[in-house]
Each structure stands twice: as structure tokens, then as C-alpha cells.
Design an enzyme around this catalytic site. Sequence first.
Site, mmCIF file in Angstrom:
data_model
loop_
_atom_site.group_PDB
_atom_site.id
_atom_site.type_symbol
_atom_site.label_atom_id
_atom_site.label_comp_id
_atom_site.label_asym_id
_atom_site.label_seq_id
_atom_site.Cartn_x
_atom_site.Cartn_y
_atom_site.Cartn_z
ATOM 1 N N THR A 120 0.844 -1.195 0.000
ATOM 2 C CA THR A 120 0.000 0.000 0.000
ATOM 3 C C THR A 120 0.884 1.252 0.000
ATOM 4 O O THR A 120 1.961 1.240 0.586
ATOM 5 C CB THR A 120 -0.865 -0.028 1.284
ATOM 6 O OG1 THR A 120 -1.747 -1.139 1.199
ATOM 7 C CG2 THR A 120 -1.661 1.248 1.485
ATOM 8 N N SER A 172 -10.893 -2.829 2.014
ATOM 9 C CA SER A 172 -9.597 -2.506 2.599
ATOM 10 C C SER A 172 -9.736 -1.392 3.637
ATOM 11 O O SER A 172 -10.658 -0.581 3.578
ATOM 12 C CB SER A 172 -8.671 -2.036 1.482
ATOM 13 O OG SER A 172 -7.573 -1.356 2.006
ATOM 14 N N ASP A 173 -8.786 -1.333 4.553
ATOM 15 C CA ASP A 173 -8.752 -0.221 5.523
ATOM 16 C C ASP A 173 -8.425 1.112 4.855
ATOM 17 O O ASP A 173 -8.710 2.171 5.406
ATOM 18 C CB ASP A 173 -7.682 -0.492 6.588
ATOM 19 C CG ASP A 173 -6.296 -0.523 5.941
ATOM 20 O OD1 ASP A 173 -5.998 -1.509 5.240
ATOM 21 O OD2 ASP A 173 -5.536 0.453 6.099
ATOM 22 N N THR A 195 -0.250 1.337 6.522
ATOM 23 C CA THR A 195 -0.047 0.231 5.587
ATOM 24 C C THR A 195 0.043 -1.051 6.406
ATOM 25 O O THR A 195 0.334 -1.021 7.594
ATOM 26 C CB THR A 195 1.231 0.439 4.754
ATOM 27 O OG1 THR A 195 1.408 -0.705 3.910
ATOM 28 C CG2 THR A 195 2.468 0.597 5.623
ATOM 29 N N GLY A 196 -0.223 -2.180 5.742
ATOM 30 C CA GLY A 196 -0.157 -3.452 6.462
ATOM 31 C C GLY A 196 -1.438 -4.235 6.272
ATOM 32 O O GLY A 196 -2.198 -3.984 5.327
ATOM 33 N N VAL A 197 -1.697 -5.163 7.164
ATOM 34 C CA VAL A 197 -2.889 -6.010 7.042
ATOM 35 C C VAL A 197 -4.119 -5.189 7.433
ATOM 36 O O VAL A 197 -4.235 -4.733 8.580
ATOM 37 C CB VAL A 197 -2.755 -7.256 7.928
ATOM 38 C CG1 VAL A 197 -4.027 -8.088 7.873
ATOM 39 C CG2 VAL A 197 -1.562 -8.098 7.469
ATOM 40 N N ARG A 216 -14.237 -7.866 -0.335
ATOM 41 C CA ARG A 216 -13.511 -7.433 0.870
ATOM 42 C C ARG A 216 -13.217 -5.929 0.770
ATOM 43 O O ARG A 216 -12.862 -5.430 -0.289
ATOM 44 C CB ARG A 216 -12.189 -8.182 0.996
ATOM 45 C CG ARG A 216 -11.353 -7.674 2.179
ATOM 46 C CD ARG A 216 -9.894 -7.972 1.978
ATOM 47 N NE ARG A 216 -9.099 -7.533 3.105
ATOM 48 C CZ ARG A 216 -8.176 -6.575 3.018
ATOM 49 N NH1 ARG A 216 -7.945 -5.965 1.876
ATOM 50 N NH2 ARG A 216 -7.474 -6.240 4.071
HETATM 51 N N1 GLY Z 1 -3.755 -2.206 3.952
HETATM 52 C C1 GLY Z 1 -4.241 -2.645 2.735
HETATM 53 C C2 GLY Z 1 -5.184 -3.751 2.815
HETATM 54 O O1 GLY Z 1 -5.087 -4.622 3.659
HETATM 55 O O2 GLY Z 1 -6.089 -3.796 2.035
#
Ligand code: GLY
Length: 291
Positions: free
Chosen positions: A163, A193-194, A212-214, A191
Amino acid sequence: MVPKLIIHGGAGSTPDSKGTEAWRSLHRIVAAVYGQLEAGCAATAAVLMACTQLEDDPCFNAGTGSVLQSDGQIRMSASLMEGTRQCFSGVINVSRVKNPILMAQALQCQGDRVLSDHGAAELARELGLPLYNPLTESRLQEWLQDRQNSTSPKRMAEVTMGTIGAVALDREGRICAGTSTGGRGFERIGRVSDSATPAGNYANAIAGISCTGVGEDILDEGLATRIVVRVTDGLSLQEAIARSMDEGLSRQRDFGVIGVAVDGAIAWGKTTSVLFAAYHNGEQSFDTHDA
Ligand code: GLY
């Protein structure tokens, strides 16, 4: 006021997972955009400039070079938040455009400020954006390989966290934050994204943060908003980020953040091994490579 700029190109598990090309790109973009900020460009224009250049760089998982979802399609999300107006806008799961961040910008002055798939596609048509295919050969090969290996979503996240984001403070003391992503990679259709939520991108008149990240980890922590609120309530930017990283580590989260504050502070943090970020503090530019 001395302008500040920090940008990121994702987080990862190994420092060299993207090679030197990504670090070079980050430095080149920081230098070019900081020059504009110094010349008097507004924080929002600087963030848009940085984000479009990062989206156009196939090293990163946003715009050109976005990862593929489980069905082999690319769906991108982006958001922009102007701190002075405390105004958030974004697009979720948009396809066939070059720069999703520009769609987020177009929504800044509209009544409906976050649009998803069909609505976002209609916006792209209204804006007259040309159809564009952001697929790269290397992303296609990655997807084919991972499909063959039946890779789990968590491992995909470790591999593809790329990201992008930018946060700027301009001469007038205005803050803006922008974030753009191709998502987690191999995710199920639909889904969200954040990156196009205030958990992944947030700014007010006091501070701005891009994550950025999960995405699920970032959402669970309400990360960007939480850090900005902490700064607004009196913590320094550095303290606020450190506290949120400690909390993230205690809950095994995988993420990184960058930010600036109106007092001129510039800071970043991570729970992953590496955060691909570079910044200019008004005197010179640095990166997070060796930190
Ligand atoms: N941070 C990006 C995602 O998980 O979609």
C-alpha cells in the site's frame, strides 16, 4: 512554517523484499514533491502528487502494479483527508482506472464522499477518466504461482503489503493525508480494505496519519484515527505512534504508519520487520531502511 513530507510504499517481512528499486523510487518522489512544498504548494496538492507518482510505480501495490484478488481481478481503494476541513473522501474496490487517489480527490467537495464499486465506476465515467489496465506481468505471475501453491491469505499479506501513502504539512500549517492500495492480495470478492476508511487514513488540523499493512489489523485498532486523537489530546506524535505500535505488537498486528503534526513533528512506526518509507524534515531526506 517549514513544510514536512513523509511517504510510504508498504510494510514487509524482509528489508530487501522489494529490492533497491523501491527505495530509489521513494527517495526520488520525496525529493520532487518536497521541492514543490518548499515552493509554496498546498499539502493536498503535495499528497496528490506523491500518491499519483507512487500509484504509477509498479514497485508498489497501488494503481499500476496492484495485486490480484482471489478471482484474478484488480480492485483498488484510495482515500484523501484534508486536515483543516477534517474532510474524508474515498473510493472502494474500483477497477480500470490509473489513479484511484484522484477519484478520492474529486469526491472532496461532494455530498456523497465515499463510493464503492458501481458508484465508483460511474464516477470514473463522469470524470471522463480513460479506461486503464493496472495489471503488470509480474503481478500476474505472482497470482498464478500463489494459486498453484494454494497460498493462505495471511502469507499473501506478508508478501504483498505494498500500500502507498503520503502525509504533508505545508507552509500555511495545513495537513493532508492520502492512502491508496490494491488490497491484501488473493482476498475474497467484496472485501473492503482499511485504506479507504478513517482507520487507514486520517487527518485533522493537529496531525495526519497514513497506514499500511494487514487491513483487518488496522481496522481492529482504528489505527490512524486513534493516533490522531491521541495527538489532539496532548501526546506528541512520536509518543502516540509508539503507544499504538506497542498495543499492536501485544496483539500480533502487522502494520506500519507514517505521520506529521502541526508542531512540525514527523514520525513513523511499525510492528512489521520493515516499513518502506522516506521523508523530508526541512533540512534533508531520510528513509527507514536501516532503522
Ligand atoms: N492495507 C491494505 C489492505 O489490507 O487492504
